[in-house]
Scaffold this motif. Structure first.
Motif, PDB file in Angstrom:
ATOM      1  N   LEU A  22       3.873 -12.449  -3.632  1.00 56.25           N
ATOM      2  CA  LEU A  22       2.521 -12.001  -3.342  1.00 56.25           C
ATOM      3  C   LEU A  22       2.294 -10.580  -3.853  1.00 56.25           C
ATOM      4  O   LEU A  22       1.230 -10.250  -4.356  1.00 56.25           O
ATOM      5  CB  LEU A  22       2.257 -12.094  -1.839  1.00 56.25           C
ATOM      6  CG  LEU A  22       2.388 -13.505  -1.257  1.00 56.25           C
ATOM      7  CD1 LEU A  22       2.227 -13.477   0.250  1.00 56.25           C
ATOM      8  CD2 LEU A  22       1.407 -14.453  -1.908  1.00 56.25           C
ATOM      9  N   THR A  23       3.318  -9.743  -3.747  1.00 53.47           N
ATOM     10  CA  THR A  23       3.222  -8.377  -4.261  1.00 53.47           C
ATOM     11  C   THR A  23       3.048  -8.390  -5.768  1.00 53.47           C
ATOM     12  O   THR A  23       2.208  -7.670  -6.317  1.00 53.47           O
ATOM     13  CB  THR A  23       4.466  -7.560  -3.864  1.00 53.47           C
ATOM     14  OG1 THR A  23       4.561  -7.539  -2.440  1.00 53.47           O
ATOM     15  CG2 THR A  23       4.403  -6.151  -4.391  1.00 53.47           C
ATOM     16  N   LEU A  24       3.829  -9.202  -6.460  1.00 51.69           N
ATOM     17  CA  LEU A  24       3.683  -9.316  -7.911  1.00 51.69           C
ATOM     18  C   LEU A  24       2.293  -9.824  -8.278  1.00 51.69           C
ATOM     19  O   LEU A  24       1.700  -9.376  -9.263  1.00 51.69           O
ATOM     20  CB  LEU A  24       4.752 -10.246  -8.487  1.00 51.69           C
ATOM     21  CG  LEU A  24       6.176  -9.708  -8.463  1.00 51.69           C
ATOM     22  CD1 LEU A  24       7.162 -10.795  -8.880  1.00 51.69           C
ATOM     23  CD2 LEU A  24       6.301  -8.490  -9.354  1.00 51.69           C
ATOM     24  N   GLY A  25       1.765 -10.733  -7.497  1.00 56.94           N
ATOM     25  CA  GLY A  25       0.417 -11.241  -7.739  1.00 56.94           C
ATOM     26  C   GLY A  25      -0.626 -10.138  -7.669  1.00 56.94           C
ATOM     27  O   GLY A  25      -1.529 -10.063  -8.502  1.00 56.94           O
ATOM     28  N   SER A  51      -5.336  -9.974   6.011  1.00 57.79           N
ATOM     29  CA  SER A  51      -4.379  -9.143   6.756  1.00 57.79           C
ATOM     30  C   SER A  51      -3.071  -8.981   5.986  1.00 57.79           C
ATOM     31  O   SER A  51      -2.501  -7.890   5.934  1.00 57.79           O
ATOM     32  CB  SER A  51      -4.113  -9.734   8.142  1.00 57.79           C
ATOM     33  OG  SER A  51      -3.511 -11.017   8.031  1.00 57.79           O
ATOM     34  N   GLY A  52      -2.607 -10.051   5.354  1.00 58.19           N
ATOM     35  CA  GLY A  52      -1.375  -9.973   4.567  1.00 58.19           C
ATOM     36  C   GLY A  52      -1.529  -9.083   3.353  1.00 58.19           C
ATOM     37  O   GLY A  52      -0.655  -8.290   3.019  1.00 58.19           O
ATOM     38  N   LEU A  57      -0.914  -3.980   0.264  1.00 56.59           N
ATOM     39  CA  LEU A  57      -1.558  -2.863  -0.439  1.00 56.59           C
ATOM     40  C   LEU A  57      -1.146  -1.521   0.166  1.00 56.59           C
ATOM     41  O   LEU A  57      -0.935  -0.550  -0.561  1.00 56.59           O
ATOM     42  CB  LEU A  57      -3.076  -3.012  -0.407  1.00 56.59           C
ATOM     43  CG  LEU A  57      -3.642  -4.010  -1.410  1.00 56.59           C
ATOM     44  CD1 LEU A  57      -5.098  -4.326  -1.092  1.00 56.59           C
ATOM     45  CD2 LEU A  57      -3.502  -3.490  -2.827  1.00 56.59           C
ATOM     46  N   LEU A  58      -1.009  -1.463   1.485  1.00 58.08           N
ATOM     47  CA  LEU A  58      -0.545  -0.231   2.120  1.00 58.08           C
ATOM     48  C   LEU A  58       0.865   0.123   1.660  1.00 58.08           C
ATOM     49  O   LEU A  58       1.172   1.285   1.385  1.00 58.08           O
ATOM     50  CB  LEU A  58      -0.576  -0.353   3.643  1.00 58.08           C
ATOM     51  CG  LEU A  58      -1.939  -0.269   4.304  1.00 58.08           C
ATOM     52  CD1 LEU A  58      -1.817  -0.502   5.813  1.00 58.08           C
ATOM     53  CD2 LEU A  58      -2.598   1.075   4.027  1.00 58.08           C
ATOM     54  N   GLU A  59       1.727  -0.885   1.562  1.00 55.99           N
ATOM     55  CA  GLU A  59       3.095  -0.642   1.084  1.00 55.99           C
ATOM     56  C   GLU A  59       3.097  -0.175  -0.371  1.00 55.99           C
ATOM     57  O   GLU A  59       3.811   0.759  -0.723  1.00 55.99           O
ATOM     58  CB  GLU A  59       3.943  -1.905   1.227  1.00 55.99           C
ATOM     59  CG  GLU A  59       4.374  -2.185   2.639  1.00 55.99           C
ATOM     60  CD  GLU A  59       5.351  -3.342   2.712  1.00 55.99           C
ATOM     61  OE1 GLU A  59       6.291  -3.376   1.892  1.00 55.99           O
ATOM     62  OE2 GLU A  59       5.157  -4.205   3.580  1.00 55.99           O
ATOM     63  N   LEU A  60       2.303  -0.827  -1.210  1.00 56.34           N
ATOM     64  CA  LEU A  60       2.225  -0.429  -2.616  1.00 56.34           C
ATOM     65  C   LEU A  60       1.682   0.996  -2.753  1.00 56.34           C
ATOM     66  O   LEU A  60       2.151   1.765  -3.588  1.00 56.34           O
ATOM     67  CB  LEU A  60       1.356  -1.408  -3.409  1.00 56.34           C
ATOM     68  CG  LEU A  60       1.981  -2.778  -3.672  1.00 56.34           C
ATOM     69  CD1 LEU A  60       0.931  -3.754  -4.202  1.00 56.34           C
ATOM     70  CD2 LEU A  60       3.147  -2.666  -4.629  1.00 56.34           C
ATOM     71  N   GLY A  64       3.475   4.552  -4.202  1.00 56.36           N
ATOM     72  CA  GLY A  64       2.866   5.188  -5.365  1.00 56.36           C
ATOM     73  C   GLY A  64       2.408   4.253  -6.464  1.00 56.36           C
ATOM     74  O   GLY A  64       2.101   4.701  -7.565  1.00 56.36           O
ATOM     75  N   TYR A  65       2.321   2.950  -6.202  1.00 60.64           N
ATOM     76  CA  TYR A  65       1.895   1.995  -7.230  1.00 60.64           C
ATOM     77  C   TYR A  65       0.391   1.753  -7.234  1.00 60.64           C
ATOM     78  O   TYR A  65      -0.174   1.357  -8.245  1.00 60.64           O
ATOM     79  CB  TYR A  65       2.607   0.652  -7.047  1.00 60.64           C
ATOM     80  CG  TYR A  65       4.068   0.719  -7.356  1.00 60.64           C
ATOM     81  CD1 TYR A  65       4.515   0.649  -8.671  1.00 60.64           C
ATOM     82  CD2 TYR A  65       5.016   0.863  -6.350  1.00 60.64           C
ATOM     83  CE1 TYR A  65       5.858   0.723  -8.973  1.00 60.64           C
ATOM     84  CE2 TYR A  65       6.361   0.941  -6.642  1.00 60.64           C
ATOM     85  CZ  TYR A  65       6.774   0.868  -7.950  1.00 60.64           C
ATOM     86  OH  TYR A  65       8.106   0.952  -8.245  1.00 60.64           O
ATOM     87  N   VAL A  66      -0.260   1.935  -6.099  1.00 59.72           N
ATOM     88  CA  VAL A  66      -1.690   1.651  -5.962  1.00 59.72           C
ATOM     89  C   VAL A  66      -2.349   2.852  -5.280  1.00 59.72           C
ATOM     90  O   VAL A  66      -1.742   3.501  -4.429  1.00 59.72           O
ATOM     91  CB  VAL A  66      -1.915   0.376  -5.104  1.00 59.72           C
ATOM     92  CG1 VAL A  66      -3.382   0.158  -4.785  1.00 59.72           C
ATOM     93  CG2 VAL A  66      -1.347  -0.844  -5.803  1.00 59.72           C
ATOM     94  N   GLN A  67      -3.580   3.131  -5.690  1.00 54.08           N
ATOM     95  CA  GLN A  67      -4.361   4.176  -5.031  1.00 54.08           C
ATOM     96  C   GLN A  67      -5.771   3.654  -4.805  1.00 54.08           C
ATOM     97  O   GLN A  67      -6.177   2.674  -5.425  1.00 54.08           O
ATOM     98  CB  GLN A  67      -4.393   5.445  -5.854  1.00 54.08           C
ATOM     99  CG  GLN A  67      -5.135   5.303  -7.166  1.00 54.08           C
ATOM    100  CD  GLN A  67      -5.057   6.565  -8.012  1.00 54.08           C
ATOM    101  OE1 GLN A  67      -4.310   7.469  -7.713  1.00 54.08           O
ATOM    102  NE2 GLN A  67      -5.833   6.611  -9.080  1.00 54.08           N
TER     103      GLN A  67
END
Length: 121
Positions: A22-25, A51-52, A57-60, A64-67
């Motif tokens: 899901l993270t890769l997606g 929710s998932g 997104l919070l973890e990413l 430092g991968y997502v802002q």
């Protein structure tokens, strides 16, 4: 559809249904959208629960991968391209220009784009 994850793709078929998949997606989805995407668009586009996706997104973001942009869209940071350039320079596939030769940011960006197009064909 731009940024759509093809679940029939053999790469995705081999991955277990897990948080990693899901993270890769999410990363692939956002990579197809340099301007970013609203949270609801991400969850809907990947056919996942909100929710998932929010937790992921919070973890990413914490890694430092997502802002979050000024408009509220989630978008990728430059962390992954920087990792790719670092890998390319260490792999011996391309030679990075010295800081002196590539003093301006535009020169470095143009050089990186030309090298990536050479490597990826």
């Amino acid at each position: 559809m731009r940024g759509h994850v093809d679940r029939n793709d053999p790469f995705h078929a081999r991955l277990p249904h897990s948080g990693d998949r899901l993270t890769l997606g999410i990363l692939e989805f956002l990579a197809a959208r340099p301007e970013g995407a609203e949270f609801a668009e991400i969850a809907t586009g990947l056919n996942q629960s909100r929710s998932g996706r929010y937790r992921t997104l919070l973890e990413l973001a914490s890694c430092g991968y997502v802002q979050q942009s000024e408009r509220g869209n989630r978008r990728l940071t430059t962390k992954m391209p920087a990792m790719g350039i670092n890998w390319l320079s260490k792999s011996g596939l391309v030679e990075l220009p010295s800081r002196r030769r590539a003093a301006s940011p535009n020169t470095r960006v143009n050089w990186c784009a030309s090298q990536l197009s050479t490597v990826t064909g």
